[in-house]
Design an enzyme around this catalytic site. Structure first.
Site, PDB file in Angstrom:
ATOM      1  N   HIS A   1      -4.657  -7.960   0.183  1.00  0.00           N
ATOM      2  CA  HIS A   1      -3.983  -6.684   0.394  1.00  0.00           C
ATOM      3  C   HIS A   1      -3.305  -6.591   1.748  1.00  0.00           C
ATOM      4  CE1 HIS A   1      -3.323  -2.448  -0.520  1.00  0.00           C
ATOM      5  NE2 HIS A   1      -3.785  -2.126   0.675  1.00  0.00           N
TER       6      HIS A   1
ATOM      7  N   ASP B   1       0.843  -1.194   0.000  1.00  0.00           N
ATOM      8  CA  ASP B   1       0.000   0.000   0.000  1.00  0.00           C
ATOM      9  C   ASP B   1       0.883   1.250   0.000  1.00  0.00           C
ATOM     10  OD1 ASP B   1      -3.081   0.578   0.333  1.00  0.00           O
ATOM     11  OD2 ASP B   1      -2.066   2.024   1.619  1.00  0.00           O
TER      12      ASP B   1
ATOM     13  N   TYR C   1      -2.587  10.905   0.808  1.00  0.00           N
ATOM     14  CA  TYR C   1      -3.106  10.691  -0.539  1.00  0.00           C
ATOM     15  C   TYR C   1      -3.034  11.986  -1.349  1.00  0.00           C
ATOM     16  CZ  TYR C   1      -4.974   6.035   0.469  1.00  0.00           C
ATOM     17  OH  TYR C   1      -5.117   4.702   0.772  1.00  0.00           O
TER      18      TYR C   1
END
Length: 384
Positions: free
Chosen positions: A361, A177, A307
């Protein structure tokens, strides 16, 4: 670099406030639909919220977290929270492991057990690691940066300074990630001290340079880019929101624990190899320990900020630019993207590639044994 021991201590007032908010949750009405079709299933969420309010023992979780050797360091003016576990073996190799969203340093406890003391799990003690697990700036107990601009590249600079301050002249890096982006940035910006990096995810903004003389993508690459675009259209709304309007979302998630649980838990279901049943992979206590870290530190808003920063500084490469340290890649079948090896080889020196039989994930939580074995195999080459 100033380093101090750290212990988690949440007040009774904060615990009581959370329970009150959970019990006073105002549930949204909705038109009938299939379970999980339009997002987090309300029936499941209500059960989780009730468990969080009435049964979840934060004090037990807190004691478990505090069994890990935690520290706070002042790294180039940024306070960084991290776990530092020494290996049990003749010559432990140092590795810095970086989490992402919606995870935290908590997701690596089972992986760290296997890396630090491999003999306890039937593996070779010569493969032991010294494991450093920092919390990203703005996540959990690492304060948010004082100024804008902290993307994966700046975090990589912090981690290089942290590892040097801990006495490691050379080291490896691992991540998935957001942590994959940090690990790539470490290899790109600090190749003289980073022996190699191990990834179980390819950063979403990664784009290799395509030379005019080699402009045709392979069929595998074309299929990957098509699938990536289809996934972004149906599942990527969260990332677009995080990277364009993080403060709008943070106002709600920081105020409503039920909303926070809905936003984060859905990803643990959708991105894991759980066949649609979260508890096949994660217990309620595991989910709520991670959620509680976001809640008690009020870090959901500052976590989303990364982000925004990564959108402004994407992982895109110029013609001829390559990542010099070797890369090991573990491709899990239920991961949210599945790049072909050739896509990475346009920029990376791929020294190890493993197609895993299961897992998604959250590989460190889902399949710590598989991931630990792959990490041991890759870094075995750098132990001279």
């Amino acid at each position: 670099m100033n380093i101090e021991p750290f212990q988690i201590s949440v007040s009774d007032v904060e615990i009581d406030d959370l329970r009150r908010r959970l019990r006073d949750s105002r549930w949204a009405s909705a038109t009938p639909s299939e379970s999980w079709q339009q997002g987090t299933d309300t029936t499941w969420l209500r059960e989780l919220v009730k468990y969080w309010a009435d049964s979840f023992d934060w004090r037990a979780a807190e004691r478990g977290l505090n069994q890990q050797p935690q520290f706070m360091a002042d790294v180039n003016g940024q306070r960084v929270h991290f776990v530092h576990r020494r290996g049990v073996g003749p010559r432990p190799y140092p590795v810095v492991i970086t989490h992402g969203w919606p995870g935290s340093f908590f997701e690596f406890h089972a992986l760290a057990d296997r890396l630090c003391d491999p003999a306890a799990f039937g593996a070779d003690p010569n493969d032991a690691f010294d494991v450093v697990i920092p919390s990203l700036p703005g996540f959990a107990f690492s304060p948010a940066p004082a100024t804008p601009g902290t993307s994966a590249f700046q975090v990589a600079d912090l981690w290089a300074s942290l590892m040097r301050g801990l006495g490691y002249e050379r080291f490896g890096a691992q991540g998935g990630d957001l942590g994959a982006g940090v690990s790539v940035a470490l290899a790109l910006r600090h190749s003289p001290v980073v022996d190699g990096i191990h990834l179980n995810f390819l950063p979403g903004s990664y784009e290799p340079a395509i030379d005019a003389a080699d402009s045709l993508l392979t069929v595998a690459e074309q299929n990957f880019l098509r699938e990536k675009g289809e996934w972004a259209a149906l599942e990527g709304g969260y990332a677009h929101m995080h990277s364009t309007r993080p403060r709008t979302l943070a106002a709600s998630l920081n105020d409503s624990p039920a909303g926070l649980a809905a936003w984060i838990s859905e990803k643990f279901r959708a991105w894991s190899d759980c066949e649609g049943v979260i508890e096949r992979r994660f217990s309620k206590d595991e989910l709520l320990t991670n959620l509680s870290l976001y809640w008690y530190t009020q870090s959901i808003g500052t976590a989303l900020q990364m982000y925004w920063e990564n959108r402004l500084q994407p992982m895109r490469f110029a013609t001829g630019q390559r990542v010099l340290p070797p890369v090991g890649f573990a491709r899990f079948p239920k991961e949210i993207n599945h790049p072909p090896r050739v896509w990475l080889e346009r920029t990376f020196n791929v020294a190890q590639w493993t197609d895993m039989p299961r897992g998604g994930h959250f590989a460190a939580m889902e399949e710590p044994e598989l991931l630990a074995a792959d990490i041991r195999s890759f870094f075995r080459h750098f132990r001279q």
